[in-house]
Design a protein around this motif. Structure first.
Motif, mmCIF file in Angstrom:
data_model
loop_
_atom_site.group_PDB
_atom_site.id
_atom_site.type_symbol
_atom_site.label_atom_id
_atom_site.label_comp_id
_atom_site.label_asym_id
_atom_site.label_seq_id
_atom_site.Cartn_x
_atom_site.Cartn_y
_atom_site.Cartn_z
ATOM 1 N N PHE A 305 -9.646 -1.627 -4.000
ATOM 2 C CA PHE A 305 -9.039 -0.846 -3.840
ATOM 3 C C PHE A 305 -7.520 -1.234 -4.402
ATOM 4 N N GLY A 306 -7.539 -2.175 -5.309
ATOM 5 C CA GLY A 306 -6.148 -1.898 -5.955
ATOM 6 C C GLY A 306 -5.618 -3.390 -5.114
ATOM 7 N N LEU A 307 -5.905 -3.366 -4.408
ATOM 8 C CA LEU A 307 -4.830 -4.812 -3.465
ATOM 9 C C LEU A 307 -5.060 -6.224 -4.126
ATOM 10 N N ASP A 326 -3.035 0.091 -7.615
ATOM 11 C CA ASP A 326 -2.542 -0.105 -6.469
ATOM 12 C C ASP A 326 -2.676 0.379 -5.277
ATOM 13 N N PRO A 327 -2.882 -0.287 -3.724
ATOM 14 C CA PRO A 327 -2.751 0.203 -3.062
ATOM 15 C C PRO A 327 -2.217 1.693 -2.422
ATOM 16 N N HIS A 328 -0.696 2.064 -3.202
ATOM 17 C CA HIS A 328 -0.464 3.766 -2.591
ATOM 18 C C HIS A 328 -1.494 4.367 -3.916
ATOM 19 N N ILE A 331 -4.838 4.748 -2.230
ATOM 20 C CA ILE A 331 -5.294 6.791 -1.505
ATOM 21 C C ILE A 331 -5.256 7.522 -1.934
ATOM 22 N N THR A 339 -9.658 -3.088 6.793
ATOM 23 C CA THR A 339 -9.808 -4.284 6.716
ATOM 24 C C THR A 339 -10.422 -5.386 7.383
ATOM 25 N N ARG A 342 -7.688 -6.699 11.241
ATOM 26 C CA ARG A 342 -7.081 -5.127 12.145
ATOM 27 C C ARG A 342 -5.318 -6.110 12.372
ATOM 28 N N ASP A 344 -4.442 -8.616 10.853
ATOM 29 C CA ASP A 344 -3.759 -9.032 9.960
ATOM 30 C C ASP A 344 -2.708 -8.480 9.371
ATOM 31 N N ASN A 345 -3.559 -7.513 8.765
ATOM 32 C CA ASN A 345 -3.108 -5.912 7.557
ATOM 33 C C ASN A 345 -3.725 -4.975 7.899
ATOM 34 N N GLY A 346 -4.512 -4.622 8.627
ATOM 35 C CA GLY A 346 -5.290 -3.448 9.355
ATOM 36 C C GLY A 346 -4.558 -2.222 10.227
ATOM 37 N N VAL A 360 -0.397 6.501 6.642
ATOM 38 C CA VAL A 360 -1.479 6.427 5.523
ATOM 39 C C VAL A 360 -0.508 8.529 4.880
ATOM 40 N N ALA A 363 2.320 8.107 4.117
ATOM 41 C CA ALA A 363 2.568 7.135 2.447
ATOM 42 C C ALA A 363 2.104 8.364 1.507
#
Lengths: 502, 333
Positions: A305-307, A326-328, A331, A339, A342, A344-346, A360, A363
């Protein structure tokens, strides 16, 4: 090894709301023996050792220790008796020295209450000498490697009277040399009468160091074998037991084999975490990734995912390079990651459902002004399609159940029109009803031509949902199972490296 | 994060923060009017709004930053430094100082002061933002440090002396629209309106909430979190420049400590207004009401003939009370 028991547990029960964590468990541990405790995640091993260590109180049952009978223990009583636990996660203070960490429970002090560091270091060095560990006792913990820290945790257990030593996945953080030191200590002390309960996912180690092995499944003790009289296959069979019912049986979409549009995951590598993983997934396919916790599956997903940073790896979709930076970027290229954690980072749980669903999409879009009416209508629609149960989409996400929260995460990626979806443990902490709804949604998405990768530690889930299942072990993709090969037995065997060299 | 506070039980007890603020504002107004009926005169009300205009503009920038979970405690020093610089320009280029250059520069002094003020605000915003983002240190600590740096520079530049403008630059801070509404109020209300549009209608505002609510989730959702945060610091710096221009124009002179009080007052206003200190909550209305309450209190205490030093004690108490009450009733996480 003698035949007399130091520990006997009879009919120990423990239940939590909705789960029978331990169901009338009998257990005995002999003087001087190493007994392995094995079972899948949620089998009740942890609950059981926590009861022995005194940090969990059983609902009923009795525990006999050296002839003394107890209904329950508390942590200090348990330590007083000589039960020492080396937890999977180190419980050490990073800012203190090695010696202080070892004697933290009772630091030698001067009359004025200052710590006598020299005395402390001397004692620690004597202990290390005795155990055969070569670490300077005055060193600050931050300067040590994970292997050294694990050895210190083990030494700490020996700094106090230890009659029963509980080792919870001790080798997960050890290298070959560290493992050698640990096994040597265990062998030497068991000869002097120490008893050890050894929890490990690495069945190979059990045959190396253990005398007996006890298998837990779904809160029950299934069997206990003398290690010399059993083999890995028997143990694996008993860990799986009768195959649990699957929530759905999904059939692959027609003509999947002839689909040529694929996502190629090529040579993903990150030193020490993921080792040159390559595979491909066809449009309309659900590709599962199984393996033990810590096998590098989440790390792989995050890299795709580039994270997270990667040493190498590229992603090809229908012939063109779509490797995200990266995530952007991911997407923008139609990739979505649901993730593992949920909260923590979802999700932004203190914000309303509709804001999470549209996040998203916004974004990804370019326009600076948001069309709030359209957002409202469309997020409402997609929430309804996924049957998110809520009085209003203005409800804060924190007020939703786990299953509904997961649906909000999914809604977010569908609203952003992701074509490639990576699900990391999508059904953890979710009720059975929502689980089957999520499986049905995944099936539907596959039929609509999406590419789905699902990481799961829930083996029946992998079997019933996936078209193929790749197994990761120690960062490597060790097998890809297809069709009839996807069985709990195979997943477990490859995950644990049974029948392979470590 | 206290999830328990959001259970059904908690929700029933929750008081809408804006409603609570309006009630408090009304209570303060009633008490002040009883003690001194002059309080409710329209001239006094306008006076109050004029007094809080500068604070209100600073608070909009601070509030938007706080929505994203970031603090800028250097805003007071920023306002002071910009004030010194712009007053210095007007003095020297505008022909007040004895070393003033040629006459042709004089009409350009004020436009120049404007440009330089916004440029300095922009640069300070960029510096604060970049260091906060790159260092990963809590923004409070970083901006506390920069506040000291900016204050020091202001003292160095001014040599501790004050720059008098002798009525050279009065229209921004002292003139009134239609001879009635002070111009600073118009800028204050415009800033609030702009903030409202950003937070409610722009995706940028949505990103601020998302970052404040859960920065990691925002990043995974494809938001360039670093850029958004940097921009918020820049917006804050630009608003500080506007605030400094209005303030110096109104006061007619600049000192290295002129803007000092705005750092805490602005933060206090938005927190009292209901922005969670951890971010993800609050809106333009809450900033506005917070500023009004803080400004009202100052005025009410003076008009009630209370020792002015009591103001700080009262404001401190109100901050603690507001945060505690809303924490207990589950408004914040």
């Amino acid at each position: 090894m003698q035949t007399k028991n130091i520990l006997e547990a009879v009919e120990v029960n423990k239940s939590y709301p909705g789960v029978q964590a331990l169901d009338a468990v009998d257990f005995d541990l002999r003087y001087g023996e190493v007994q392995a405790l094995v079972g899948q995640n949620g089998a009740g091993k942890s609950t059981f050792i926590e009861i022995i260590a005194g940090s969990i109180k059983p609902d009923s049952g009795k525990i006999t220790l050296e002839g003394e009978e107890y209904t329950h223990l508390d942590p200090s009583a348990s330590i007083e008796i000589g039960i020492q636990t080396v937890h999977q996660e180190n419980q050490l203070v990073e800012e203190l020295s090695v010696a202080e960490n070892i004697y933290l429970y009772n630091l030698p002090k001067t009359r004025f209450g200052f710590v006598k560091l020299a005395t402390c270091i001397e004692a620690a060095e004597a202990l290390f000498e005795e155990l055969g560990i070569d670490i300077p006792a005055g060193t600050k913990l931050t300067e040590l490697t994970p292997v050294q820290k694990k050895l210190i945790s083990i030494a700490k257990a020996f700094s106090r009277k230890a009659r029963i030593l509980i080792l919870d996945e001790p080798t997960a953080a050890l290298d070959t040399k560290g493992k050698g030191i640990l096994f040597e200590i265990v062998r030497r002390y068991t000869q002097k009468g120490l008893s050890v309960i050894y929890i490990s996912h690495h069945l190979g180690e059990i045959f190396e160091i253990c005398d007996r092995v006890t298998i837990f499944k779904d809160g029950r003790r299934i069997n206990t074998h003398t290690v010399k009289e059993t083999d890995m296959n028997t143990i694996v069979q008993e860990m799986i037991g009768k195959s649990t019912m699957s929530l759905i049986t999904r059939s692959s979409i027609e003509g999947l084999d002839s689909v040529t549009e694929t996502l190629e995951i090529h040579d993903y590598h990150r030193e020490g975490l993921v080792e040159h993983v390559s595979f491909s997934v066809r449009k309309g396919e659900i590709f599962g990734i199984g393996g033990l916790v810590g096998a590098g599956r989440t790390e792989l997903a995050r890299m795709i995912f580039g994270l997270d940073e990667k040493d190498s790896g590229s992603l090809m979709y229908c012939g063109s390079d779509v490797t995200p930076s990266d995530p952007h970027d991911a997407i923008g290229k139609g990739i979505g990651l649901l993730t593992e954690d949920r909260k923590d980072n979802g999700l932004v749980i203190i914000r309303p459902i509709f804001e999470n669903v549209s996040l998203v999409r916004f974004a990804k879009s370019r326009g600076e002004f948001m069309n709030l009416t359209r957002e409202r209508v469309e997020t409402e629609n997609i929430s309804k399609q996924l049957s998110v149960i809520t009085p209003s989409i203005s409800q804060l996400v924190v007020n939703l159940s786990g299953g509904n929260q997961q649906k909000v995460v999914l809604a977010k990626w569908l609203y952003a029109e992701a074509e490639i979806l990576i699900f990391d443990e999508p059904t953890v902490g979710i009720d059975v009803g929502s689980k089957s709804e999520i499986y049905a949604l995944m099936d539907d998405l596959a039929r609509r031509g999406k590419i789905i990768i699902m990481i799961s530690s829930d083996d029946p889930e992998l079997i019933s949902v996936c078209d193929r299942v790749g197994i990761m072990r120690l960062g490597r993709l060790v097998a890809i199972l297809d069709g009839d090969e996807i069985t709990e037995e195979n997943i477990l065997k490859y995950s644990m490296g049974v029948g392979q060299k470590d | 994060m206290k999830i328990k506070a959001f259970t059904k039980e908690g929700r029933g007890k929750r008081i809408n923060q804006s409603t609570m603020l309006i009630i408090m504002i009304v209570v303060v107004a009633i008490v002040a009017t009883i003690v001194n009926p002059r309080f409710l005169r329209i001239t006094n009300i306008i006076n109050i709004f004029q007094q809080i205009s500068v604070l209100g503009i600073v608070a909009c920038g601070v509030g938007m930053l706080l929505v994203s979970g970031h603090i800028d405690i250097s805003v007071g020093a920023q306002v002071s430094l910009i004030g010194i610089i712009l007053a210095g320009i007007i003095q020297h280029a505008g022909g007040i100082a004895p070393d003033a250059p040629n006459a042709w520069l004089q009409p350009l002094a004020i436009p120049l002061a404007f440009i330089v003020s916004f440029a300095v605000g922009f640069v300070m915003g960029i510096i604060n933002g970049i260091v906060v983002i790159k260092s990963r240190v809590t923004s409070f600590i970083i901006t506390l440090g920069f506040g000291s740096v900016y204050k020091g520079i202001a003292l160095l530049v001014s040599g501790g002396a004050s720059y008098m403008l002798f009525g050279r630059f009065e229209w921004l801070g002292r003139s009134r629209l239609l001879n009635y509404i002070p111009v600073p109020i118009l800028f204050f209300l415009s800033a609030v309106l702009l903030t409202h549009v950003i937070l409610k209608y722009l995706r940028y505002g949505r990103f601020l909430y998302a970052i404040g609510g859960n920065r990691k989730a925002a990043y995974v959702s494809g938001i360039n979190t670093d850029r958004v945060i940097l921009q918020a610091y820049v917006v804050c710096g630009l608003l500080n420049a506007l605030a400094a221009l209005i303030l110096i124009s109104r006061v007619g002179s600049a000192l290295a400590t002129t803007g000092e009080a705005y750092a805490l007052d602005a933060l206090a206003s938005v927190i009292v207004g209901g922005v969670a200190i951890t971010g993800g909550k609050g809106n333009a209305l809450s900033f506005f009401l917070g500023v009004v309450l803080i400004g009202l209190l100052g005025n009410a205490l003076i008009i009630m003939n209370v020792n002015p030093y009591v103001r700080d004690v009262v404001i401190g108490t109100i901050i603690i009370a507001a945060v505690t009450v809303s924490h207990l009733t589950g408004e914040r996480t």
